[in-house]
Design a protein around this motif. Structure first.
Motif, mmCIF file in Angstrom:
data_model
loop_
_atom_site.group_PDB
_atom_site.id
_atom_site.type_symbol
_atom_site.label_atom_id
_atom_site.label_comp_id
_atom_site.label_asym_id
_atom_site.label_seq_id
_atom_site.Cartn_x
_atom_site.Cartn_y
_atom_site.Cartn_z
ATOM 1 N N GLU A 181 0.809 -1.211 0.000
ATOM 2 C CA GLU A 181 0.000 0.000 0.000
ATOM 3 C C GLU A 181 0.848 1.271 0.000
ATOM 4 O OE1 GLU A 181 -3.166 0.301 -0.341
ATOM 5 O OE2 GLU A 181 -3.815 -1.772 -0.168
ATOM 6 N N ARG A 182 2.189 1.116 -0.058
ATOM 7 C CA ARG A 182 3.123 2.258 -0.089
ATOM 8 C C ARG A 182 2.845 3.233 1.049
ATOM 9 N NH1 ARG A 182 2.490 -1.149 -4.129
ATOM 10 N NH2 ARG A 182 4.113 -1.017 -5.668
ATOM 11 N N LEU A 183 2.784 2.701 2.259
ATOM 12 C CA LEU A 183 2.418 3.512 3.416
ATOM 13 C C LEU A 183 3.643 4.112 4.083
ATOM 14 C CD1 LEU A 183 -0.255 1.111 4.950
ATOM 15 C CD2 LEU A 183 -0.628 3.042 3.410
ATOM 16 N N GLY A 184 3.402 5.203 4.816
ATOM 17 C CA GLY A 184 4.436 5.789 5.650
ATOM 18 C C GLY A 184 4.255 5.373 7.093
ATOM 19 N N ILE A 185 2.979 5.228 7.494
ATOM 20 C CA ILE A 185 2.640 4.834 8.866
ATOM 21 C C ILE A 185 1.310 4.114 8.828
ATOM 22 C CG2 ILE A 185 1.568 7.082 9.349
ATOM 23 C CD1 ILE A 185 2.596 6.701 12.281
ATOM 24 N N ALA A 186 1.121 3.152 9.750
ATOM 25 C CA ALA A 186 -0.119 2.382 9.788
ATOM 26 C C ALA A 186 -0.333 1.849 11.188
ATOM 27 C CB ALA A 186 -0.081 1.242 8.783
ATOM 28 N N ILE A 187 -1.542 1.368 11.426
ATOM 29 C CA ILE A 187 -1.858 0.712 12.700
ATOM 30 C C ILE A 187 -2.697 -0.518 12.394
ATOM 31 C CG2 ILE A 187 -3.973 2.030 13.142
ATOM 32 C CD1 ILE A 187 -3.106 2.040 16.142
ATOM 33 N N THR A 188 -2.568 -1.550 13.222
ATOM 34 C CA THR A 188 -3.323 -2.771 12.990
ATOM 35 C C THR A 188 -4.607 -2.773 13.812
ATOM 36 O OG1 THR A 188 -1.901 -3.832 14.631
ATOM 37 C CG2 THR A 188 -1.373 -4.195 12.341
ATOM 38 N N GLN A 189 -5.521 -3.639 13.403
ATOM 39 C CA GLN A 189 -6.790 -3.768 14.109
ATOM 40 C C GLN A 189 -6.633 -4.665 15.343
ATOM 41 O OE1 GLN A 189 -10.351 -4.273 11.515
ATOM 42 N NE2 GLN A 189 -8.856 -4.332 9.844
#
Length: 632
Positions: free
Chosen positions: A101-109
């Motif tokens: 997803e070419r992300l810089g930052i993320a969080i999981t469920q």
């Protein structure tokens, strides 16, 4: 190293082993674990060291996370609280989706480590809320698996150590303001329910509700306002609290039973209308533009790689249909449109005239095959390589549409082009937009790499190259390959006879003939591969596939795009811009002679081209098929 896992702790000897055991069980090993301990008075440090963790001094959670990040060696940082438990394949899923997803930052469920219905509903609500506002107000309900690029953590100075509550949400907001953020869909992390048990669901809802409202109002919440402590301990629950929880659980169970009953009735009714049956493989419709051979060649490579994983049905027209039908099962012919060229120039009037004549037949054939097959088989997704009827069927039957081509570079990226071609660019952009409308994603393939335009849902990969060409070891012979697919190019090719000291092998005219220094050959893949691999240069139009294959084999290029075809012009322009050869509007013997004299200069630039393969774009397509088919 790919990943650094950072865990702040304080008196966590009971919970930490659960988390560390779950990390060790992962089918992923390229990581380090850093425990930032806030001077625990129990055996937390000893537990961490016994698992091989790196232990550093911590403090409040923000301090601990930052201290851990300072010594981290990973490309990505994963921040976990100590009372979590990783689900199966968690690390692999997180890294994969984050990269794709070419992300810089993320969080999981979150997935509660509890069998209580109320716990599940509470955490489901938190997950749905985070997903619902991810594009409006990036948000994190606790530090339950925040993953970030280390370079971004450093750039934004990590967590704010002045905050004693909500430092995780503040962290996400600051980084997500300028970088892609997402709540990951494919990975859930086990979350302890001890705070629910200690403080009760009502208290937690009030705490997090108030802090969330403050976040949306731009206010920061202090821990004292919420009576929130980092050292939450393990206090016992009173009998009254237990009785209250029991009554609350019964009410929620009653609601859930009613809800489940309603869902069963809905699903029972829906089953009468659903065409799709239970099946072992997902069904993919792959629709391919029939003009030229480039779309068919590229699509053939991809279909060959995914056909074992999915049941693939292919739809195309003209020569592309013939090519694909010779290679695969379940290939169907539909109507298509072709650009008409006269004297190597696009004739818009004749193109329009032919399209109007053919359209009634094309619509009928398209309906009889593509639409009816889609209604019968109910594909999970439709993939289109610039095929116009795929969009219509996708919209009519609500089937997710994935676009995979090179042509949408024109609509999705910030590219350069010749100043005198602005009108052609505008016209081309308008036409391209009508062929594929609002797909879930544009998967672009290109040998030049401009930036994706803002707010565009697109990803960019190197060109799709035939596997047989990837295996070739290029040599330098004494001949030049001439590849022309337009019959109108015959006059241009004959000009090469003036260069009597040069040897030309000509493909594209479907004949075997020797005419002076010109050797015409009918297309044969094996012979073509050998001739291309051993050539010293190539002369072609602006066709994307052939140019890409020539670049892959490091062959300097003389490009003569068809006049009026902006996509070919763009390809030829970038050949010259990148130093891979020359782009001209006409095939001129004197210019070709000069081009051949300059081959050492172009070859030097070609030798810097990095070899690529098709793995990235194949993985991207599979990822998107799996993702979008879930909602169909």
């Amino acid at each position: 190293m790919i990943l650094s896992i950072i865990i702040p702790t304080y008196n966590e000897e009971e919970y930490l082993p659960v988390l560390l055991d779950s990390i060790k069980k992962q089918n992923f090993s390229d990581y380090e674990i850093i425990v930032a301990d806030a001077n625990s008075t129990d055996k937390t440090r000893e537990v961490a060291e016994s698992y091989g963790c790196i232990v550093v001094d911590g403090g409040l959670p923000a301090v601990g996370r930052n201290n851990g990040a300072k010594i981290a060696k990973g490309e990505y940082l994963l921040f976990l609280d100590s009372d979590l438990e990783l689900t199966d394949e968690y690390l692999r899923n997180v890294i994969y989706e984050f990269k794709m997803e070419r992300l810089g930052i993320a969080i999981t469920q979150m997935l509660p480590m509890s069998n209580k219905v109320e716990d599940k509903l509470f955490h489901d609500f938190a997950n749905y809320f985070m997903i619902g506002v991810e594009n409006i107000k990036p948000h994190g309900a606790g530090c339950y698996g925040i993953i970030v690029k280390k370079e971004l953590h450093d750039k934004y100075n990590g967590f704010d150590e002045n905050l004693n509550f909500g430092e995780d949400t503040d962290y996400i907001e600051r980084i997500a303001k300028e970088n892609r953020f997402k709540v990951l869909r494919n990975a859930k992390i086990g979350v302890s329910t001890r705070r629910l048990e200690e403080e009760g669901i009502t208290t937690l809802i009030m705490q997090y509700g108030k802090s969330t409202v403050n976040d949306f109002l731009g206010k920061r919440t202090d821990a004292e306002e919420l009576n929130y402590n980092f050292d939450h301990g393990h206090e016992k629950i009173s009998t009254a609290r237990l009785e209250s929880l029991e009554k609350h659980t019964k009410r929620i169970n009653d609601i859930k039973e009613s809800y489940d009953g309603s869902i069963q009735k809905i699903n029972s009714t829906r089953s009468h209308f659903r065409v799709r049956k239970n099946r072992s493989k997902k069904i993919v419709f792959y629709c391919v533009c029939g003009e030229g051979m480039g779309h068919a060649i590229r699509s053939g490579v991809i279909i060959d790689r995914i056909k074992e994983k999915y049941d693939v049905y292919v739809f195309s027209s003209d020569r592309a249909y013939e090519y694909l039908n010779s290679k695969f099962d379940n290939v169907y012919e539909i109507g298509g449109f072709n650009t008409v060229y006269i004297n190597n120039k696009v004739n818009n009037l004749k193109t329009l005239s032919d399209a109007l004549k053919r359209n009634p037949t094309n619509m009928r054939i398209g309906y009889e095959t593509l639409y009816k097959k889609a209604r019968k088989l109910r594909p999970d997704v439709i993939v289109t390589d610039f095929e116009i009827y795929a969009t219509m069927v996708s919209k009519l039957l609500y089937i997710p549409l994935i676009s995979l081509d090179n042509i949408h570079m024109i609509t999705q990226t910030k590219f350069h082009y010749p100043a005198n071609k602005r009108l052609e660019m505008i016209k081309a952009k308008g036409v391209v937009k009508t062929y594929v409308v609002n797909p879930k994603i544009h998967i672009l393939t290109s040998f030049f790499y401009p930036k994706i335009r803002g707010r565009k849902n697109a990803v960019l990969y190197p060109p799709v190259i035939r596997e047989d060409i990837l295996k070739l070891e290029p040599t330098k012979g004494d001949h030049v390959i001439v590849y022309q697919t337009s019959r109108e190019s015959v006059k241009l090719v004959k000009r090469l006879k003036r260069l009597k000291n040069e040897k030309f092998i000509v493909y594209g005219f479907n004949k075997n003939q020797v005419d002076g220094n010109l050797t015409y050959k009918e297309f044969n893949e094996d012979e073509f591969y050998d001739d291309l691999a051993s050539s010293k240069a190539v002369i072609c139009n602006g066709g994307f596939t052939f140019i890409s294959e020539a670049i892959s084999l490091k062959k300097p290029i003389y490009s003569v795009p068809a006049l009026g075809n902006f996509e070919q012009t763009l390809n030829g322009y970038y050949v010259q811009r990148l130093g891979y050869g020359e782009y001209h509007e006409h095939m001129d013997a004197s210019k070709i002679k000069r081009f051949l004299k300059n081959l050492p200069k172009y070859q030097k630039k070609m030798d810097t081209v990095k070899k690529t393969n098709n793995d990235g774009i194949i993985n991207e397509l599979i990822y998107r098929i799996e993702k979008y088919s879930k909602i169909n």
